[in-house]
Design an enzyme around this catalytic site. Structure first.
Site, mmCIF file in Angstrom:
data_model
loop_
_atom_site.group_PDB
_atom_site.id
_atom_site.type_symbol
_atom_site.label_atom_id
_atom_site.label_comp_id
_atom_site.label_asym_id
_atom_site.label_seq_id
_atom_site.Cartn_x
_atom_site.Cartn_y
_atom_site.Cartn_z
ATOM 1 N N SER A 47 0.830 -1.212 0.000
ATOM 2 C CA SER A 47 0.000 0.000 0.000
ATOM 3 C C SER A 47 0.868 1.268 0.000
ATOM 4 O O SER A 47 0.355 2.361 -0.203
ATOM 5 C CB SER A 47 -0.973 0.004 1.183
ATOM 6 N N HIS A 48 2.172 1.131 0.238
ATOM 7 C CA HIS A 48 3.059 2.297 0.163
ATOM 8 C C HIS A 48 4.207 2.080 -0.821
ATOM 9 O O HIS A 48 5.226 2.751 -0.753
ATOM 10 C CB HIS A 48 3.566 2.674 1.557
ATOM 11 N N PHE A 121 3.239 10.504 1.766
ATOM 12 C CA PHE A 121 2.505 9.358 1.230
ATOM 13 C C PHE A 121 3.150 8.078 1.724
ATOM 14 O O PHE A 121 2.855 7.015 1.212
ATOM 15 C CB PHE A 121 2.649 9.390 -0.295
ATOM 16 N N ASP A 178 4.270 0.119 13.364
ATOM 17 C CA ASP A 178 3.827 1.254 12.552
ATOM 18 C C ASP A 178 2.384 1.000 12.163
ATOM 19 O O ASP A 178 2.115 0.110 11.351
ATOM 20 C CB ASP A 178 4.720 1.345 11.307
ATOM 21 N N ARG A 186 -5.863 3.922 4.373
ATOM 22 C CA ARG A 186 -6.712 4.271 3.225
ATOM 23 C C ARG A 186 -6.223 3.565 1.956
ATOM 24 O O ARG A 186 -7.021 3.125 1.131
ATOM 25 C CB ARG A 186 -6.698 5.804 3.045
ATOM 26 N N GLU A 188 -4.953 0.708 1.717
ATOM 27 C CA GLU A 188 -5.406 -0.684 1.760
ATOM 28 C C GLU A 188 -6.837 -0.776 1.215
ATOM 29 O O GLU A 188 -7.177 -1.694 0.458
ATOM 30 C CB GLU A 188 -5.352 -1.161 3.222
ATOM 31 N N PRO A 303 5.747 -7.239 15.934
ATOM 32 C CA PRO A 303 5.573 -6.327 14.814
ATOM 33 C C PRO A 303 6.904 -6.218 14.071
ATOM 34 O O PRO A 303 7.963 -6.176 14.707
ATOM 35 C CB PRO A 303 5.228 -4.991 15.486
HETATM 36 P P1 NDP Z 1 -1.058 -3.159 9.784
HETATM 37 O O1 NDP Z 1 -2.349 -3.191 10.496
HETATM 38 O O2 NDP Z 1 -0.834 -4.105 8.678
HETATM 39 O O3 NDP Z 1 0.133 -3.378 10.832
HETATM 40 C C1 NDP Z 1 0.314 -2.516 11.919
HETATM 41 C C2 NDP Z 1 1.484 -2.971 12.771
HETATM 42 O O4 NDP Z 1 1.117 -4.177 13.458
HETATM 43 C C3 NDP Z 1 2.730 -3.315 11.958
HETATM 44 O O5 NDP Z 1 3.855 -2.905 12.667
HETATM 45 C C4 NDP Z 1 2.632 -4.848 11.813
HETATM 46 O O6 NDP Z 1 3.887 -5.473 11.625
HETATM 47 C C5 NDP Z 1 2.021 -5.222 13.146
HETATM 48 N N1 NDP Z 1 1.272 -6.471 13.087
HETATM 49 C C6 NDP Z 1 0.346 -6.824 12.164
HETATM 50 N N2 NDP Z 1 -0.153 -8.054 12.451
HETATM 51 C C7 NDP Z 1 0.501 -8.474 13.571
HETATM 52 C C8 NDP Z 1 0.446 -9.663 14.357
HETATM 53 N N3 NDP Z 1 -0.374 -10.664 14.038
HETATM 54 N N4 NDP Z 1 1.246 -9.766 15.434
HETATM 55 C C9 NDP Z 1 2.093 -8.749 15.770
HETATM 56 N N5 NDP Z 1 2.188 -7.602 15.054
HETATM 57 C C10 NDP Z 1 1.404 -7.471 13.975
HETATM 58 O O7 NDP Z 1 -0.711 -1.672 9.245
HETATM 59 P P2 NDP Z 1 -1.690 -0.447 8.939
HETATM 60 O O8 NDP Z 1 -2.625 -0.879 7.877
HETATM 61 O O9 NDP Z 1 -2.248 0.081 10.184
HETATM 62 O O10 NDP Z 1 -0.652 0.639 8.349
HETATM 63 C C11 NDP Z 1 0.044 0.346 7.155
HETATM 64 C C12 NDP Z 1 1.015 1.442 6.808
HETATM 65 O O11 NDP Z 1 0.337 2.576 6.345
HETATM 66 C C13 NDP Z 1 1.951 1.945 7.893
HETATM 67 O O12 NDP Z 1 3.285 1.764 7.420
HETATM 68 C C14 NDP Z 1 1.646 3.423 8.028
HETATM 69 O O13 NDP Z 1 2.772 4.258 8.289
HETATM 70 C C15 NDP Z 1 1.102 3.728 6.680
HETATM 71 N N6 NDP Z 1 0.241 4.896 6.667
HETATM 72 C C16 NDP Z 1 0.719 6.073 6.145
HETATM 73 C C17 NDP Z 1 -0.070 7.195 6.102
HETATM 74 C C18 NDP Z 1 0.431 8.478 5.536
HETATM 75 O O14 NDP Z 1 -0.324 9.421 5.472
HETATM 76 N N7 NDP Z 1 1.662 8.593 5.143
HETATM 77 C C19 NDP Z 1 -1.438 7.166 6.601
HETATM 78 C C20 NDP Z 1 -1.829 5.910 7.168
HETATM 79 C C21 NDP Z 1 -1.018 4.819 7.178
HETATM 80 P P3 NDP Z 1 4.280 -6.047 10.152
HETATM 81 O O15 NDP Z 1 4.511 -4.841 9.300
HETATM 82 O O16 NDP Z 1 5.507 -6.880 10.372
HETATM 83 O O17 NDP Z 1 3.112 -6.869 9.673
#
Ligand code: NDP
Length: 335
Positions: A47-48, A121, A178, A186, A188, A303
């Site tokens: 997604s990024h 982004f 993170d 969004r 995603e 994570p």
């Molecule tokens: P996720 O819900 O996929 O993951 C969130 C965190 O939880 C990650 O560190 C992930 O590690 C960890 N995690 C996920 N599943 C497990 C598990 N089963 N056990 C332990 N840890 C777990 O991410 P989001 O969808 O919330 O966010 C995705 C990205 O979007 C982020 O990098 C965020 O910075 C980015 N983002 C950027 C924005 C912007 O404006 N620039 C706005 C919103 C989001 P792992 O990665 O190893 O799965």
């Protein structure tokens, strides 16, 4: 016919640099953005990754992003650094300011970096990992696109407002989390719309405030928060500390500008960093005790474990990129 091609992360990086350069972006900024995109692809954070390149190009073509940005550093206090990104892309400003944040955190024990006047982004872990590599514990906050209804509300008030944290580990890759404070990022939701997929329950409401599994209806309605009222409070905090606190707009103020070219929104980012050795010489070693206790629980993954596994795979065998996406991105070098 083959539906995907395998690219090494360095090839993805070179491709993105060439696309951004062809659209007028200066070399330093192009390298900074491409680095984040390639790392996101390598870590399987699609997604990024490449999917964002069309947005980066759209923002350059509309003139909203300054292709020749010269980020300017301001030392507000000994431990408080601000970089004005000159309307450029956030990874460029972050690269320029990072060494100053690291130096300030080492000199003062704690320091903050406000990144302003940029377009964001990216995934936050990409910034924080660099700080963990410098031995710092750090937190990152950014105001995302206004798309999220507050707990108890029905219309977008906040961005997807991610929060990230990193903790260096003496013998391995850092502990990093993170997460968007919305139930899902969004990007995603947008990827699921493009793939014709539905959304899980609890991710979104439509424009009338009713729960929806339709990504299109979610994007014209609102995303929901993770953790109900607790996620809502965290998201509000991000709006304030990565918005007004650093002289930036809230996500709703950004949305009111109506600059909808599909590119990254303008806005702010706040990074806090602590030098653990300034607080306690054994802090990082002591942290290992916690990780040992965690590892004793079978089935638990930390994570970033998923990302690090993907990174190792990508370094060995490359990244599978859908041909449709690749063709679209290559085409951005002309036209
Ligand atoms: P996720 O819900 O996929 O993951 C969130 C965190 O939880 C990650 O560190 C992930 O590690 C960890 N995690 C996920 N599943 C497990 C598990 N089963 N056990 C332990 N840890 C777990 O991410 P989001 O969808 O919330 O966010 C995705 C990205 O979007 C982020 O990098 C965020 O910075 C980015 N983002 C950027 C924005 C912007 O404006 N620039 C706005 C919103 C989001 P792992 O990665 O190893 O799965």
């Amino acid at each position: 016919m083959d539906q995907a091609r395998t690219l090494m992360p360095s090839e993805i990086r070179d491709l993105v640099v060439s696309v951004l350069a062809a659209n007028g972006l200066g070399d330093e900024a192009a390298q900074a953005v491409a680095d984040v995109v390639a790392r996101a692809e390598a870590d399987d954070c699609r997604s990024h990754g490449l999917y964002r390149v069309e947005g980066y190009v759209a923002a350059l073509r509309s003139g909203r992003v300054n292709p020749a940005a010269q980020p300017c550093l301001h030392r507000l206090k000994p431990a408080l650094v601000r970089v004005d990104g000159d309307r450029g892309f956030a990874p460029h400003a972050a690269d320029i300011a990072r060494p100053h944040l690291v130096a300030a955190a080492r000199a003062n024990g704690i320091a903050a970096l406000a990144i302003t006047n940029t377009h964001h982004f990216s995934a936050l872990w990409a910034d924080l990992e660099r700080l963990a590599e410098a031995g710092l514990v750090a937190w990152g906050f950014v105001v995302g696109q206004c798309a999220v209804a507050p707990h108890g509300g029905t219309a977008p008030l906040m961005g997807t407002n991610p929060i990230a944290f990193c903790w260096p580990r003496p013998d391995g890759l850092p502990f990093v989390f993170d997460l968007a404070t919305s139930a899902a990022a969004r990007g995603e939701v947008e990827l699921r719309r493009l793939a014709g997929e539905t959304l899980p329950e609890g991710w979104a409401i439509d424009a009338q405030g009713a729960p929806t599994a339709d990504p299109g209806a979610a994007l014209s309605g609102a995303l929901l928060l993770f953790g109900g009222h607790k996620g809502s409070a965290l998201s509000m905090m991000v709006e304030l500390i990565a918005g007004p606190l650093i002289g930036e707009m809230t996500s709703r103020q950004v949305a009111a500008l109506g600059q909808d070219d599909g590119g990254p929104p303008p806005g702010g980012q706040l990074i806090l960093a602590v030098d653990p050795s300034s607080v306690s010489s054994g802090a990082l070693r002591a942290g290992e005790g916690f990780f040992a206790d965690a590892a004793a629980q079978p089935g638990l993954r930390l994570p970033s474990d998923r990302r690090y596994a993907a990174r190792a795979r990508s370094a060995a065998t490359g990244v599978r990129v859908p041909c449709v996406l690749l063709d679209r991105i290559r085409a951005l070098r002309s036209a």
